[in-house]
Design an enzyme around this catalytic site. Structure first.
Site, PDB file in Angstrom:
ATOM      1  N   THR A   1       0.844  -1.189   0.000  1.00 27.32           N
ATOM      2  CA  THR A   1       0.000   0.000   0.000  1.00 27.32           C
ATOM      3  C   THR A   1       0.880   1.240   0.000  1.00 27.32           C
ATOM      4  OG1 THR A   1      -0.131  -0.162   2.416  1.00 27.32           O
ATOM      5  CG2 THR A   1      -1.989  -1.041   1.145  1.00 27.32           C
TER       6      THR A   1
ATOM      7  N   GLY B   1      14.964   5.347  18.632  1.00 22.38           N
ATOM      8  CA  GLY B   1      15.075   6.278  17.515  1.00 22.38           C
ATOM      9  C   GLY B   1      14.971   5.581  16.172  1.00 22.38           C
TER      10      GLY B   1
ATOM     11  N   HIS C   1     -13.487  33.577  24.083  1.00 25.86           N
ATOM     12  CA  HIS C   1     -13.624  33.117  25.473  1.00 25.86           C
ATOM     13  C   HIS C   1     -14.923  32.302  25.616  1.00 25.86           C
ATOM     14  CE1 HIS C   1     -13.556  33.164  29.847  1.00 25.86           C
ATOM     15  NE2 HIS C   1     -14.837  33.519  29.822  1.00 25.86           N
TER      16      HIS C   1
END
Length: 465
Positions: A36, A272, A444
Site C-alpha cells: 500500500t 530512535g 472566550h
C-alpha cells in the site's frame, strides 16, 4: 517508460512531492515496494499510533474521567480486537486516500524495490523478481527511515518488538519494558499503560524527550509517573534474553555501576530511527552520505546531477510534516519556482496525555546561543475552559527576543497542545512579536486563551494570574 520525475518512496515526503510535481504539469511515477502507499507514517507509524492513542484515551476517560462530570457508567471492558479494527480501518482510509490522489493526479505507481542504475535511470524489481527500467529527468530519494537497532538485541516482533510490533500486540502485556524515553517510547508506553500494563522506561540520558524544552520535559515526566510509568533514567540496556514465556532485560547505570535485571512480557525497543537507503545503489553511484544521511544542498540536490533527496534520509528532524514541506519545495524548484522550507518554524508534537507541542527555540538552545530573551508563562489551572473540561495539567510558554520582542519559540504542555501550537507557528512565520500575539483577540472561553496570556506574560501583564 520515461518521466519528468521519479520518486522512490511513497511516504509523506514522497507522495506529497509527487502530487505537487503533477500539479505543476510534470509526468510523475512513484516507486514503492510496500503493498500500500503512504510509507511508514500511514501504514505502521503516525496514523495507526494515533488511532490507538485516541482509543485508549477514551478507554481511560470512561474508566476514570466521567464520574466527576456526573456521567455514571459501568467500568469499561476492553475489546482489543475492535480497537485494532478501528486502527486498521483508519490506516486503510488513509492509504486508499493516497491511491485516489495518485489516480486524480495521473501519477503512476511502479510496484517494487527501486535501485538507481545511473542518473536518469531507476531499475525496479517487483515482488516476483521481474525488473523494469524507468527513465526520468529527475530522481527523488524519499525512502524514509527504519527502526534504530539496539546492539546485541534481536527484534523478533513477538517478545522483543519495535514500534511496528507494539502497534499490533495480541493482548496487553502484564509488564512492558520500553527502551528509550523519546516520542515513540512514551506514546506507545502510554497506550499499553492505559490498557493495564506495568510500564518501565529505560533511558540512556538523564532526561526524557531530548530536544524538547527542559521545563516541559520535566513536567511531562512527572505527569507520566502519576499515570504509572516508572523511569530508569541514566541507564542502558546491556542484554535482553528469553526468560520462560517472557524476557529479562539487564540494565546498568550509563556512567557505570551495578547491573540489575527486570523481567517483563514484552520489550519495546524505541531508541530512535535511522535513514533507510539500503539497496538504492548510492555507493555505486557515488552519492555522498554522512553517517547514513544523504548529503544535499539547499535545493535538495545530491552531488550527482539529477538525483535529489528529501525527508528522513537527509538532515533535520525525522517528522512527516517536515518531509511534506520538503517534497513541495523540491517539486516547485524542479518546476523553476522558488520552493523553500523555513526550518526555524517546524512544530513538534508528542501525543501523550497531556500533549506536548513546541516550535522554534527552547530555553536551553537560546542560552547556548547567547541570545537574550524574555519568558511568558501561563498555566492551564487558571484557564476557564480547562477547568470546565477538567484538563488543567500543563502550561503555555512563549519565548521572545529581549530587544525586539520577536517570538523565538513556543512550548505547550496540555490538552490539545498539538492544535494550539500552530497559532504560534503562524505568528513566527510572519516574524511576529509577543505583543502581536497578546493583542490578538481570542475567543472566550477557550484553551487558546492561555496562549494569549502567555504572550502577555512576556511583558509581565498577564490578566488572569
Amino acid at each position: 517508460m520515461s518521466y519528468d520525475v521519479v520518486v522512490i518512496g511513497s511516504g509523506p515526503g514522497g507522495y506529497v512531492c509527487a502530487i505537487r510535481a503533477a500539479q505543476l504539469g510534470m509526468k510523475v511515477a512513484v516507486v514503492e515496494k510496500m503493498k500500500t502507499l503512504g510509507g511508514t507514517c500511514l501504514n505502521i507509524g503516525c496514523i495507526p499510533s494515533k488511532a490507538l492513542l485516541y482509543a485508549t484515551e477514551m478507554f481511560d476517560e470512561a474508566a476514570h474521567g466521567l464520574g466527576p462530570l456526573g456521567v455514571v457508567v459501568p467500568a469499561p471492558k476492553l475489546d482489543l480486537a475492535a480497537m485494532m479494527k478501528h486502527k486498521d480501518a483508519t490506516v486503510a482510509a488513509n492509504v486508499n486516500g493516497v491511491a485516489y490522489l495518485f489516480k486524480k493526479n495521473k501519477i503512476d505507481w511502479v510496484s517494487g524495490e527501486g535501485r538507481i542504475a545511473a542518473p536518469g535511470k531507476v531499475i525496479v524489481k517487483a515482488a516476483d523478481g521481474k525488473e523494469t527500467t524507468v527513465e526520468t529527468k529527475a530522481i527523488v530519494i524519499a525512502t524514509g527511515s527504519d527502526v534504530a537497532r539496539l546492539p546485541g538485541v534481536e527484534i523478533d516482533e513477538k517478545t522483543v518488538v519495535s514500534s511496528t510490533g507494539a502497534l499490533s500486540l495480541p493482548a496487553p502485556p502484564k509488564k512492558l519494558i520500553v527502551v528509550g524515553a523519546g516520542v515513540i517510547g512514551l506514546e506507545l508506553g502510554s497506550v499499553w499503560r492505559r490498557l493495564g500494563a506495568e510500564v518501565t522506561v529505560v533511558e540512556f540520558l538523564d532526561r526524557v524527550l531530548t530536544g524538547i524544552d527542559g521545563e516541559v520535559a520535566k513536567l511531562m515526566q512527572r505527569t507520566l509517573e502519576k499515570q504509572g510509568l516508572v523511569f530508569h533514567l541514566g541507564h542502558k540496556v546491556t542484554k535482553v534474553e528469553r526468560a520462560g514465556a517472557g524476557v529479562r532485560a539487564t540494565i546498568e547505570p550509563a556512567a557505570g555501576g551495578e547491573a540489575k535485571t527486570i523481567d517483563a512480557d514484552i520489550v519495546l525497543v524505541a531508541i530512535g530511527r535511522r535513514p533507510f537507503t539500503e539497496g538504492l545503489g548510492l555507493e555505486a553511484m557515488g552519492v555522498k552520505t554522512d553517517r547514513g544521511q544523504v548529503v544535499v544542498d539547499a535545493h535538495y540536490a545530491t552531488n550527482v546531477p539529477g538525483i535529489y533527496a528529501i525527508g528522513d534520509v537527509i538532515r533535520g528532524p525525522m517528522l512527516a510534516h517536515k518531509a511534506e514541506d520538503e517534497g513541495v519545495a523540491l517539486a516547485e524548484l524542479l518546476a523553476g519556482q522558488a520552493g523553500h522550507v523555513n526550518y526555524g518554524v517546524i512544530p513538534n508534537v508528542v501525543y501523550a496525555t497531556p500533549e506536548v507541542a513546541s516550535v522554534g527555540k527552547s530555553e536551553e538552545e537560546l542560552k547556548a546561543e547567547g541570545v537574550a530573551y524574555a519568558v511568558g508563562k501561563f498555566p492551564f489551572t487558571a484557564n476557564g475552559r480547562a477547568r470546565a473540561m477538567r484538563h488543567t495539567d500543563g502550561f503555555v510558554k512563549v519565548l521572545a527576543d529581549a530587544a525586539s520582542d520577536r517570538v523565538l519559540g513556543g512550548h505547550i504542555v496540555g490538552f490539545g497542545a498539538g492544535e494550539m501550537i500552530h497559532e504560534i507557528a503562524v505568528l513566527m512565520e510572519f516574524g511576529g512579536s509577543a505583543e502581536d500575539l497578546a493583542r490578538t483577540c481570542h475567543a472566550h472561553p477557550t484553551m487558546s486563551e492561555a496562549v494569549k496570556e502567555a504572550a502577555m506574560a512576556v511583558a509581565k501583564r498577564a490578566i488572569h494570574i
